[in-house]
Design an enzyme around this catalytic site. Structure first.
Site, PDB file in Angstrom:
ATOM      1  N   HIS A  45       0.862  -1.185   0.000  1.00  0.00           N
ATOM      2  CA  HIS A  45       0.000   0.000   0.000  1.00  0.00           C
ATOM      3  C   HIS A  45       0.899   1.237   0.000  1.00  0.00           C
ATOM      4  CE1 HIS A  45       1.065   0.127   4.228  1.00  0.00           C
ATOM      5  NE2 HIS A  45       0.571  -1.089   4.403  1.00  0.00           N
ATOM      6  N   HIS A  48       4.096   1.331   2.141  1.00  0.00           N
ATOM      7  CA  HIS A  48       5.282   0.667   1.586  1.00  0.00           C
ATOM      8  C   HIS A  48       5.901   1.529   0.476  1.00  0.00           C
ATOM      9  CE1 HIS A  48       2.836  -2.988   2.828  1.00  0.00           C
ATOM     10  NE2 HIS A  48       3.961  -3.191   3.480  1.00  0.00           N
ATOM     11  N   GLY A 167       8.747   1.245   8.557  1.00  0.00           N
ATOM     12  CA  GLY A 167       7.698   2.245   8.792  1.00  0.00           C
ATOM     13  C   GLY A 167       7.452   2.476  10.272  1.00  0.00           C
ATOM     14  N   GLN A 168       7.205   3.726  10.628  1.00  0.00           N
ATOM     15  CA  GLN A 168       6.937   4.084  12.033  1.00  0.00           C
ATOM     16  C   GLN A 168       5.681   3.411  12.581  1.00  0.00           C
ATOM     17  OE1 GLN A 168       6.339   8.376  12.991  1.00  0.00           O
ATOM     18  NE2 GLN A 168       4.920   7.557  14.510  1.00  0.00           N
ATOM     19  N   VAL A 196       1.829   6.495   6.958  1.00  0.00           N
ATOM     20  CA  VAL A 196       0.982   7.024   5.882  1.00  0.00           C
ATOM     21  C   VAL A 196      -0.466   6.667   6.234  1.00  0.00           C
ATOM     22  CG1 VAL A 196       0.487   6.966   3.412  1.00  0.00           C
ATOM     23  CG2 VAL A 196       2.845   6.759   4.224  1.00  0.00           C
ATOM     24  N   SER A 206      -1.849  -3.576   5.594  1.00  0.00           N
ATOM     25  CA  SER A 206      -2.351  -4.647   4.724  1.00  0.00           C
ATOM     26  C   SER A 206      -3.589  -5.269   5.331  1.00  0.00           C
ATOM     27  CB  SER A 206      -1.265  -5.712   4.534  1.00  0.00           C
ATOM     28  OG  SER A 206      -0.083  -5.101   4.078  1.00  0.00           O
ATOM     29  N   ARG A 207      -3.682  -5.266   6.670  1.00  0.00           N
ATOM     30  CA  ARG A 207      -4.824  -5.909   7.339  1.00  0.00           C
ATOM     31  C   ARG A 207      -6.108  -5.072   7.240  1.00  0.00           C
ATOM     32  NH1 ARG A 207      -0.570  -8.105  10.927  1.00  0.00           N
ATOM     33  NH2 ARG A 207      -0.736 -10.373  10.802  1.00  0.00           N
TER      34      ARG A 207
END
Ligand code: PAF
Length: 315
Positions: A45, A48, A167-168, A196, A206-207
């Site tokens: 997404h 990423h 990613g944070q 993001v 993704s979930r």
């Protein structure tokens, strides 16, 4: 085996085993270019993609891995139904026009000793970052960070990146990987990309694909509760735990009750809210100079969503 995928004006090399990837990597090594690496579990997404764009600013060669890592799933978790969207993922990567290689290893090659999900049954070599893996996310998901640290060690050994990008949104994962890079002397610089978010503030994940439209409406509750705490900290200069977290708990409780009353057929359940020291990850009573990580996990139906906000600190 190595394939070349030619898509309009971009060419991504796709490697499905370690041998072919290493042959390619060896050649890159002799070209004196910085290799940037973004490890992923696919179902890509914007979160990423923003990490990949960040990698492209620092590095001349960009490598992405897509590997759904069984070692970070408990037997009760969603390994089987975790979304696998390879062809979509490759389209997204090619549209960025900066990705050089995608590594798609097989489970059997990454885990030559096998990888049963029950930790007691596992054989072989595992990596654990002690002291940082048991709290916050690690409380509900006890083997999770052992699985993450193990697969990242394997991937770092294979990919040999100069720079890695995380990613944070997975704040504890960032702290753990940074410690692991230090402890195991990987010659790697780590970068953390901002969270993001969707337009309404929901952190991309993704979930999120698991959420029905009704669930999607309330999924934002976790972010909103963290914002309540942020307001208390920034606008009212509140620093103690109780006064910071109370408005967040209250908001979640209210939405949980409203949701129950609507009888939509799914429940909301708070797993935890944490206000933690950014280095030790231990819970704190007051925000001091070092700042804090405010984080939480919320079940919407059976989907577990996580989010965080950093107060005066970096990961
Ligand atoms: O953040 C993720 O997607 C995963 O934990 C990672 C880092 C790719 C390891 O499997």
């Amino acid at each position: 085996m190595m394939n070349k995928m030619t898509l309009s004006d971009t060419q991504i090399q796709i490697f499905e085993n370690i041998f072919s990837f290493r042959n390619w990597r060896r050649k890159i090594g002799s070209e004196n270019k910085l290799v940037g690496f973004v490890p992923t579990m696919g179902c890509l997404h914007e979160g990423h993609l923003s990490l990949i764009k960040q990698a492209n600013q620092y590095c001349q060669i960009i490598v992405i891995s897509i590997f759904v890592n069984p070692a970070q799933f408990a037997p009760s978790e969603d390994l089987d139904k975790y979304p696998r969207t390879l062809s979509d993922d490759l389209d997204k990567l090619s549209s960025l026009k900066c990705v050089d290689a995608v590594f798609l290893p097989k489970v059997e090659e990454i885990y030559p000793a096998g990888i049963p999900l029950e930790i007691e049954e596992q054989q072989g070599t595992f990596v654990e970052v002690k002291g940082k893996s048991h709290q916050m996310e690690g409380k509900t998901r006890p083997g999770f960070f052992r699985g993450v640290a193990t697969v990242c060690t394997k991937l770092f050994n294979i990919v040999q990146p100069d720079n890695v990008f995380f990613g944070q949104k997975d704040a504890q994962q960032c702290v753990i990987i940074r410690n692991m890079i230090r402890d195991l002397h990987f010659p790697i610089e780590m970068h953390v990309g901002d969270i993001v978010r969707e337009k309404d503030g929901l952190a991309m994940s993704s979930r999120n694909k698991y959420l029905t439209p009704e669930m999607r409406k309330v999924a934002i509750t976790l972010h909103q509760s963290l914002i309540e705490t942020k307001k208390a900290f920034e606008n009212n200069n509140i620093k103690d735990r109780k006064n910071l977290l109370d408005p967040a708990f209250e908001l979640i409780e209210r939405v949980t009750k409203e949701n129950e009353a609507q009888k939509l057929g799914f429940s909301i359940k708070l797993d935890y809210l944490s206000l933690a020291d950014p280095d030790t990850l231990e819970e704190i009573d007051k925000i001091k100079e070092k700042g804090a990580i405010l984080s939480g996990a919320l079940y919407v139906g059976s989907t577990r969503l996580i989010d965080n906000i950093l107060f005066n600190c970096k990961l």
